[in-house]
Write a protein that holds these residues in place. Structure first.
Motif, PDB file in Angstrom:
ATOM      1  N   ILE A 270      -1.573  12.881  -6.140  1.00 13.05           N
ATOM      2  CA  ILE A 270      -1.360  12.371  -4.780  1.00 13.05           C
ATOM      3  C   ILE A 270      -2.634  12.535  -3.958  1.00 13.05           C
ATOM      4  O   ILE A 270      -3.084  11.607  -3.280  1.00 13.05           O
ATOM      5  CB  ILE A 270      -0.184  13.098  -4.104  1.00 13.05           C
ATOM      6  N   GLY A 271      -3.225  13.732  -4.022  1.00 12.17           N
ATOM      7  CA  GLY A 271      -4.451  13.976  -3.259  1.00 12.17           C
ATOM      8  C   GLY A 271      -5.591  13.077  -3.689  1.00 12.17           C
ATOM      9  O   GLY A 271      -6.310  12.520  -2.856  1.00 12.17           O
ATOM     10  N   LEU A 272      -5.763  12.909  -5.006  1.00 19.22           N
ATOM     11  CA  LEU A 272      -6.850  12.062  -5.507  1.00 19.22           C
ATOM     12  C   LEU A 272      -6.621  10.598  -5.142  1.00 19.22           C
ATOM     13  O   LEU A 272      -7.579   9.870  -4.851  1.00 19.22           O
ATOM     14  CB  LEU A 272      -6.979  12.212  -7.021  1.00 19.22           C
ATOM     15  N   TYR A 273      -5.357  10.161  -5.160  1.00 18.28           N
ATOM     16  CA  TYR A 273      -5.083   8.775  -4.781  1.00 18.28           C
ATOM     17  C   TYR A 273      -5.570   8.507  -3.357  1.00 18.28           C
ATOM     18  O   TYR A 273      -6.310   7.540  -3.103  1.00 18.28           O
ATOM     19  CB  TYR A 273      -3.597   8.442  -4.879  1.00 18.28           C
TER      20      TYR A 273
ATOM     21  N   ASP B 165       0.842  -1.192   0.000  1.00 18.83           N
ATOM     22  CA  ASP B 165       0.000   0.000   0.000  1.00 18.83           C
ATOM     23  C   ASP B 165       0.882   1.249   0.000  1.00 18.83           C
ATOM     24  O   ASP B 165       1.885   1.313   0.726  1.00 18.83           O
ATOM     25  CB  ASP B 165      -0.904   0.036   1.231  1.00 18.83           C
ATOM     26  N   ILE B 166       0.514   2.251  -0.776  1.00 16.01           N
ATOM     27  CA  ILE B 166       1.275   3.502  -0.791  1.00 16.01           C
ATOM     28  C   ILE B 166       1.093   4.210   0.544  1.00 16.01           C
ATOM     29  O   ILE B 166      -0.030   4.429   0.999  1.00 16.01           O
ATOM     30  CB  ILE B 166       0.814   4.406  -1.939  1.00 16.01           C
ATOM     31  N   ALA B 167       2.204   4.576   1.168  1.00 21.94           N
ATOM     32  CA  ALA B 167       2.167   5.298   2.434  1.00 21.94           C
ATOM     33  C   ALA B 167       2.435   6.778   2.241  1.00 21.94           C
ATOM     34  O   ALA B 167       1.926   7.617   2.994  1.00 21.94           O
ATOM     35  CB  ALA B 167       3.182   4.714   3.416  1.00 21.94           C
ATOM     36  N   ALA B 168       3.252   7.125   1.257  1.00 21.97           N
ATOM     37  CA  ALA B 168       3.585   8.525   0.997  1.00 21.97           C
ATOM     38  C   ALA B 168       4.220   8.643  -0.376  1.00 21.97           C
ATOM     39  O   ALA B 168       4.837   7.701  -0.877  1.00 21.97           O
ATOM     40  CB  ALA B 168       4.541   9.070   2.059  1.00 21.97           C
ATOM     41  N   VAL B 169       4.061   9.821  -0.966  1.00 23.48           N
ATOM     42  CA  VAL B 169       4.737  10.155  -2.214  1.00 23.48           C
ATOM     43  C   VAL B 169       5.422  11.493  -1.992  1.00 23.48           C
ATOM     44  O   VAL B 169       4.800  12.445  -1.506  1.00 23.48           O
ATOM     45  CB  VAL B 169       3.754  10.271  -3.400  1.00 23.48           C
TER      46      VAL B 169
END
Length: 261
Positions: free
Chosen positions: A248-251, A141-145
């Motif tokens: 990033i926000g939409l994800y 899972d993506i935690a941060a970009v």
């Protein structure tokens, strides 16, 4: 038109996002003036679709039955507003990783080769683009970009800091990266010494690290379902940081938040 299919947002999410942007923007058309050729709800859908599918503005205009010039104006108007509206919804990485190890990796978002901009060519990928930095959980899972794209010519170790990814991960239990993050991550593979070989123990340890790292590669692939980060970005490079902020926000909005909560 199936806006959920073209944007990836439910009708409730699209309505919620439109309400937030309306609060920041106000009316698209001045009272008493000519009505807007495209209302705010569909304009938000248009802007989201551009990021999700990396449509040309001419094609987007054909889909939404407006001119290319209108598409360009709407994207420039709404891009920063959508990014600002969603910023507050980006969670702290610790909320996602918990006490587990955070996996980090870099990926190239390809761009046109603008002759006036130097340092965009990545020798590793043999094309121009931005180096994006991403952190993921052990389950992928993506935690941060990292919110600040680095130029494609920069090494992952540099981009890790320049992208802004390092700071939100500073309190993580541990960081695992590939060989490009040696001395910058807590866990990374051992490089083969010059004119030497790795020991069997080192090779076995590297194999374990590589198997764990597969999760962050899945996370990268998931982020790049937003095609503006996968296929070649065509707009002026100065607009890319805001476009990245929108994605990033939409994800995180589509992944973790429900409308009207």
């Amino acid at each position: 038109m199936d806006l959920q299919r073209i944007t990836g947002l439910t009708s409730e999410q699209l309505t919620d996002l439109t309400a937030g942007v309306h609060h920041r923007l106000g009316l698209l058309a001045q009272p008493g003036g000519r009505p807007a050729v495209l209302g705010l709800y569909r304009s938000i859908a248009l802007a989201v679709a551009l990021h999700r599918h990396n449509l040309t503005q001419d094609l987007a205009g054909a889909i939404f039955d407006v001119s290319q010039a209108t598409v360009s104006r709407r994207w420039d108007l709404l891009r920063p507003l959508i990014a600002a509206e969603l910023t507050a919804l980006i969670p702290d990485p610790a909320q996602i990783t918990g006490t587990s190890t955070a996996l980090v990796d870099g990926t190239l978002a390809p761009t046109w080769d603008w002759k006036t901009t130097e340092g965009m060519y990545s020798g590793k990928h043999e094309t121009t683009g931005f180096n994006l930095q991403l952190a993921a959980t052990l389950s992928g899972d993506i935690a941060a970009v990292g919110p600040t794209p680095a130029s494609g010519a920069r090494h992952d170790a540099h981009a890790y800091y320049a992208s802004g990814l390092y700071d939100p991960l500073i309190d993580s239990d541990s960081i695992l990266g590939d060989k490009g993050y040696q001395a910058h991550a807590d866990i990374s593979p051992t490089k083969k010494p010059q004119d030497g070989e790795l020991s069997q123990e080192q090779e076995a340890n590297n194999a374990v690290i590589d198997s764990v790292r597969a999760a962050v590669e899945r996370a990268v692939a998931h982020l790049k379902t937003w095609r503006m980060l996968q296929s070649r970005y065509r707009a002026p490079l100065s607009k890319f940081p805001e476009a990245l902020a929108v994605i990033i926000g939409l994800y995180f909005y589509t992944r973790y938040f429900k409308a009207y909560e």
